[in-house]
Design a protein around this motif. Structure first.
Motif, PDB file in Angstrom:
ATOM      1  N   THR A   1     -42.147  67.140 -43.953  1.00 43.26           N
ATOM      2  CA  THR A   1     -41.809  68.113 -44.987  1.00 43.26           C
ATOM      3  C   THR A   1     -42.994  68.378 -45.906  1.00 43.26           C
TER       4      THR A   1
ATOM      5  N   LEU B   1     -40.074  67.114 -53.587  1.00 42.70           N
ATOM      6  CA  LEU B   1     -39.086  67.713 -52.688  1.00 42.70           C
ATOM      7  C   LEU B   1     -39.041  66.983 -51.357  1.00 42.70           C
ATOM      8  N   SER B   2     -40.203  66.551 -50.876  1.00 44.01           N
ATOM      9  CA  SER B   2     -40.260  65.839 -49.598  1.00 44.01           C
ATOM     10  C   SER B   2     -39.518  64.516 -49.675  1.00 44.01           C
TER      11      SER B   2
ATOM     12  N   SER C   1     -35.678  65.213 -50.224  1.00 36.98           N
ATOM     13  CA  SER C   1     -35.055  65.677 -48.989  1.00 36.98           C
ATOM     14  C   SER C   1     -34.910  64.538 -47.989  1.00 36.98           C
TER      15      SER C   1
ATOM     16  N   TYR D   1     -31.325  62.938 -46.736  1.00 36.24           N
ATOM     17  CA  TYR D   1     -31.152  62.974 -45.284  1.00 36.24           C
ATOM     18  C   TYR D   1     -30.845  61.575 -44.735  1.00 36.24           C
TER      19      TYR D   1
ATOM     20  N   GLU E   1     -26.989  69.650 -42.333  1.00 37.83           N
ATOM     21  CA  GLU E   1     -28.106  69.362 -43.229  1.00 37.83           C
ATOM     22  C   GLU E   1     -29.437  69.571 -42.513  1.00 37.83           C
TER      23      GLU E   1
ATOM     24  N   THR F   1     -32.200  72.144 -43.903  1.00 37.33           N
ATOM     25  CA  THR F   1     -33.537  71.691 -44.275  1.00 37.33           C
ATOM     26  C   THR F   1     -34.612  72.309 -43.381  1.00 37.33           C
TER      27      THR F   1
END
Length: 314
Positions: free
Chosen positions: A110, A152-153, A156, A160, A199, A203
């Motif tokens: 990501t 954000l990485s 996320s 997850y 998800e 993503t």
């Protein structure tokens, strides 16, 4: 329909690459060299960008962050694979280690997507709006975008992984891959994986498809601007400033999108492993090589350091 065994599994066997004994040492040596060159090459870029004032610009700042991502990606995948090759057996890992590996895989992938997108915007502003570059790509902008990208990485990847960890894994406890990827991991679950798959799609759109669109649009504007330059030498000079980034983007997204977006039914499993190897091992290796060979500023800094070292020891 026969139900899966409901016993929760504790360990997972990674099959890796089933290769003949005759080429085991050769493969181990090749991938060990891959890993060593990847770490050394990316650490060299981070060191050069930190050391040289001539490289204290947004483009090289983003490049150093990309090198951090490459180190994280390679370190997350290659050591386990090397251990499996050396022992000539399946890598035995705990389910918690598998979750951890998947978490850092999601974070590194990501962050690389987001950083490559920011770098494409940097090249767009530098080529298409050069007079506004100092204002738009300021020191503050660089730090804000990098912090947001990493945040954000991690967020996320954490969401997850936590969602996956709530699933029940019943087996068989064998993953025919060399790392814990999403699809092989979900195949071990006897729970409903619909939410996780949704998800994954969301993503992929947010952190995969949208960045690709932004990069494509940026390069459309860049190419249009380059063709407006009257002289051929001028075009070549301007294009050289973004050619390395374009090559890296093509390598990373080309293999990544093919592995995750092309239906698996039509793919041979070993071919899928090979493509996964390209973006987990080859791309982190090639990034510093591509930028070093095609970047005059980096080569000048290396030459200056080497010359200073030789003068001190002569």
């Amino acid at each position: 329909m026969e139900e899966k065994n409901k016993t929760t599994i504790d360990v997972i066997y990674l099959l890796g690459f089933q290769t003949p004994n005759a080429v085991t040492f050769f493969l181990f040596f090749v991938f060990l060299q891959f890993y060593c060159v990847t770490i050394c090459g990316n650490l060299l870029i981070i060191t050069l960008v930190s050391y040289s004032k001539s490289l204290h610009s947004p483009m090289y700042f983003f490049l150093s962050q990309l090198s951090v991502t490459d180190i994280l990606l390679a370190t997350n995948v290659l050591p386990t694979m090397l251990y499996s090759i050396l022992k000539k057996t399946n890598a035995i890992i705990s389910i918690s280690y598998c979750f951890t590996q998947f978490f850092f895989l999601a974070v590194s992938e990501t962050s690389e997507c987001l950083l490559l997108t920011v770098m494409s915007y940097d090249r767009y502003v530098a080529i298409c709006k050069p007079l506004h570059y100092p204002l738009l790509i300021s020191h503050r902008f660089c730090w804000i975008t990098v912090i947001i990208s990493w945040s954000l990485s991690f967020l996320s990847g954490l969401i997850y992984t936590l969602e996956i960890s709530t699933l029940q894994f019943c087996g068989p406890n064998i993953i025919d891959h060399f790392f814990c990827d999403l699809d092989p991991l979900l195949k071990l679950s006897c729970s409903d994986t619909t939410i996780v798959q949704l998800e994954a799609i969301s993503t992929s759109v947010v952190f995969g498809l949208i960045p690709v669109i932004i990069i494509i649009v940026s390069y459309v504007y860049i190419i249009v601007t380059i063709f407006k330059i009257p002289s051929i030498k001028g075009r070549q000079k301007v294009f050289s400033t973004c050619s390395s980034h374009l090559i890296v983007v093509s390598m990373f997204y080309g293999t990544l999108l093919f592995v995750y977006l092309v239906p698996r039914r039509g793919q041979l499993l070993n071919f899928t492993k090979f493509l996964s190897l390209l973006y987990t091992a080859v791309t982190p290796l090639m990034n510093p090589i591509i930028y070093s060979l095609r970047n005059k500023d980096l080569k000048q800094v290396v030459d200056r350091i080497v010359n200073n070292f030789l003068h001190l020891h002569l």
